[in-house]
Design a protein around this motif. Structure first.
Motif, PDB file in Angstrom:
ATOM      1  N   MET A 131     -77.403   6.845 -31.993  1.00 17.23           N
ATOM      2  CA  MET A 131     -77.076   5.643 -32.762  1.00 17.23           C
ATOM      3  C   MET A 131     -78.364   4.946 -33.174  1.00 17.23           C
ATOM      4  N   ALA A 133     -80.461   1.814 -33.944  1.00 18.87           N
ATOM      5  CA  ALA A 133     -80.392   0.422 -33.497  1.00 18.87           C
ATOM      6  C   ALA A 133     -81.468  -0.387 -34.203  1.00 18.87           C
ATOM      7  N   LEU A 145     -76.029  -4.018 -28.207  1.00 23.05           N
ATOM      8  CA  LEU A 145     -76.136  -2.929 -27.244  1.00 23.05           C
ATOM      9  C   LEU A 145     -76.828  -3.377 -25.968  1.00 23.05           C
ATOM     10  N   VAL A 153     -76.919   3.957 -24.241  1.00 22.29           N
ATOM     11  CA  VAL A 153     -76.050   2.791 -24.364  1.00 22.29           C
ATOM     12  C   VAL A 153     -75.064   2.739 -23.197  1.00 22.29           C
ATOM     13  N   PHE A 156     -71.415  -2.256 -24.916  1.00 15.30           N
ATOM     14  CA  PHE A 156     -71.356  -2.518 -26.348  1.00 15.30           C
ATOM     15  C   PHE A 156     -70.510  -3.764 -26.564  1.00 15.30           C
ATOM     16  N   GLU A 158     -69.005  -6.046 -29.367  1.00 18.30           N
ATOM     17  CA  GLU A 158     -68.725  -6.073 -30.802  1.00 18.30           C
ATOM     18  C   GLU A 158     -68.398  -7.486 -31.274  1.00 18.30           C
ATOM     19  N   ASN A 169     -76.176  -2.352 -33.137  1.00 17.25           N
ATOM     20  CA  ASN A 169     -75.752  -1.080 -33.705  1.00 17.25           C
ATOM     21  C   ASN A 169     -76.033  -1.084 -35.205  1.00 17.25           C
ATOM     22  N   TYR A 173     -75.226   7.105 -37.380  1.00 18.65           N
ATOM     23  CA  TYR A 173     -75.025   7.936 -36.199  1.00 18.65           C
ATOM     24  C   TYR A 173     -75.317   9.403 -36.514  1.00 18.65           C
ATOM     25  N   SER A 194     -66.292   1.777 -34.263  1.00 26.85           N
ATOM     26  CA  SER A 194     -66.843   0.705 -33.431  1.00 26.85           C
ATOM     27  C   SER A 194     -65.929   0.320 -32.277  1.00 26.85           C
ATOM     28  N   ILE A 198     -66.968   4.498 -30.101  1.00 29.15           N
ATOM     29  CA  ILE A 198     -68.172   4.083 -29.377  1.00 29.15           C
ATOM     30  C   ILE A 198     -67.860   3.675 -27.934  1.00 29.15           C
ATOM     31  N   SER A 207     -79.649   5.516 -27.972  1.00 32.86           N
ATOM     32  CA  SER A 207     -80.057   4.492 -28.932  1.00 32.86           C
ATOM     33  C   SER A 207     -81.454   4.812 -29.447  1.00 32.86           C
TER      34      SER A 207
END
Length: 233
Positions: A131, A133, A145, A153, A156, A158, A169, A173, A194, A198, A207
């Motif tokens: 991912m 970052a 993250l 990671v 997470f 969101e 994030n 990916y 997401s 994830i 990451s």
């Protein structure tokens, strides 16, 4: 390596601009976001790119047809948006059973694609996703993250009001093929990366922090800032 550019979004937070312009064609310094992406990916050796279309799709098709990269671009239309993970699943055969890159085409970035691929190839064996970052100046609007000492990671967060940090994030990916199999195991066509994929792969995501420019052009203020901040070349 092949790349999927998620380009079908409506861009409701960019209205009224996106009432007549697809989000992926919103211009920064006179160039559509999509053109930055195509130059970035193909310039780094990506073999082919797949774009999903939905909102104002004829404009995207026409624009891609005029691109100098047109011969290396495939388009797939979604009458109903499938979610970011659903688009991956619906086009699994296109990836030829190989690792592939997935990116949200509504971000403006100049990350080092080759270095990102190299980091994925050198990842710890347990990791099935890498991912991108970046450090954000608006943590509550991003997925934040938490990493372990190896850069993997472990948590997470969101779009939370008070997230623990500003490492976000970047919505770029590289997936190993088994991730597509896991998405398929959910048994549904609409899947979100997401909120569903994830979280299921925590402790198995590497990451890779970019030192370059990266901004989600998600609203008019972000677009304004991109115009003032971003320098080409």
């Amino acid at each position: 390596m092949r790349a999927l550019l998620l380009a079908g979004g409506i861009g409701s937070r960019l209205r009224p601009l996106t009432e007549t312009i697809p989000k992926c064609l919103v211009p920064v310094h006179g160039r559509p976001l999509l053109d930055y992406w195509l130059d970035l990916l193909f310039g780094a050796g990506i073999e082919r790119a797949l774009l999903n279309t939905h909102w104002l799709a004829p404009q995207v098709r026409e624009h891609v047809g005029r691109s100098p990269w047109a011969a290396r671009i495939d388009l797939v239309h979604e009458d109903q948006l499938l979610g970011t993970g659903g688009t991956v699943l619906a086009n699994r055969e296109w990836f030829l059973g190989e690792p592939f890159l997935v990116a949200h085409a509504d971000n403006l970035t100049d990350f080092d694609v080759k270095a990102f691929i190299e980091a994925h190839e050198a990842r710890p064996p347990a990791c099935k996703i890498s991912m991108l970052a970046f450090r954000t100046d608006d943590p509550s609007s991003c997925g934040i993250l938490e990493l372990d000492s190896r850069g993997i990671v472990v948590a997470f967060h969101e779009k939370q009001q008070t997230p623990p940090g500003n490492l976000a994030n970047g919505a770029v990916y590289i997936f190993e093929p088994e991730v597509v199999g896991w998405i398929a195991s959910l048994g549904k066509p609409v899947v979100d990366l997401s909120t569903e994929v994830i979280p299921a792969y925590l402790h198995r995501i590497l990451s890779v922090e970019t030192q370059g420019y990266h901004r989600d052009i998600g609203n008019l203020e972000s677009l304004r800032r991109a115009h003032s901040e971003f320098k080409e070349g």
